[in-house]
Structure formats: structure tokens, C-alpha cells
Scaffold this active site. Sequence first.
Site, short mmCIF file in Angstrom:
data_model
loop_
_atom_site.label_atom_id
_atom_site.label_comp_id
_atom_site.label_asym_id
_atom_site.label_seq_id
_atom_site.Cartn_x
_atom_site.Cartn_y
_atom_site.Cartn_z
N TYR A 107 46.82 39.39 40.59
CA TYR A 107 45.61 38.65 40.16
C TYR A 107 45.52 38.66 38.64
O TYR A 107 45.37 37.62 38.00
CB TYR A 107 44.35 39.28 40.77
N LYS B 272 45.86 35.56 35.59
CA LYS B 272 44.93 35.31 34.49
C LYS B 272 45.65 35.35 33.15
O LYS B 272 45.44 34.49 32.28
CB LYS B 272 43.79 36.34 34.50
N SER C 132 39.81 37.40 32.72
CA SER C 132 39.34 38.67 33.25
C SER C 132 39.80 39.81 32.35
O SER C 132 40.85 39.72 31.72
CB SER C 132 39.91 38.87 34.65
#
Length: 115
Positions: A75, A79, A51
Amino acid sequence: FDACIHFAGLKAVGESVSMPLHYYANNIQGSVNLIHLLDKYKCRCVAFSSSATVYGDPESVPIDETARLISTNPYGKTKLFIEEIFRDVAISAPNKWSIALLRYFNPVGAHPSGL
């Protein structure tokens, strides 16, 4: 199988802030488990869906791949950590693995349903 496209993982930034351990356990440990299985079954060509959140708050736009990597939420950190794990795996056996890290933005935003 000859290759794996790894899109699995929890993906809500806001939720990751309120449930960081859930995100770390699911996204990071799930990826480590997957890598073990890929190696066991000799499927070592991987495209990982990362991402653009790995860039955090960019110093300038447009962002290119030389930009600083520093995520600002759990989050994005999952990643980034998974990218690092894949880098380490590739370095450990350079002629064994072929790994692509795909970073992209969600310009539209999240759907109200959470899907």
C-alpha cells in the site's frame, strides 16, 4: 474542471500485503489513467492524497518532509510510486502542472468494518 483532488485507491495495509498485485494494478494504473485524462482535458492542478506510510519505519519522530522515503508494505509503495509519477509529470512540463502531495497519518486506526 479546474482542479482534481485524487483520493481514489485501495487503502488497507494488511490487505495490500496479501494482495500486492491487486493494489499495484488498482492504485498505480488507476492513477496513470487519471493523469492521462487530466492532461487530455487540460485539468492540470492536482492534490494527491498520499500517506505517511511513505516514510516506512521513521528514523526519528516527529517526522518532517526531509525524512527518508521508504515504504514497508505494498500500500505504502503504491503511494510512493504515485508520488514519483506525479514528480516526473511535473518535471516533464514545469509550467503546465501544479501538483500538491498530501501526506498524513491515521492516528485513530482502521474501522473494524474495513471502510
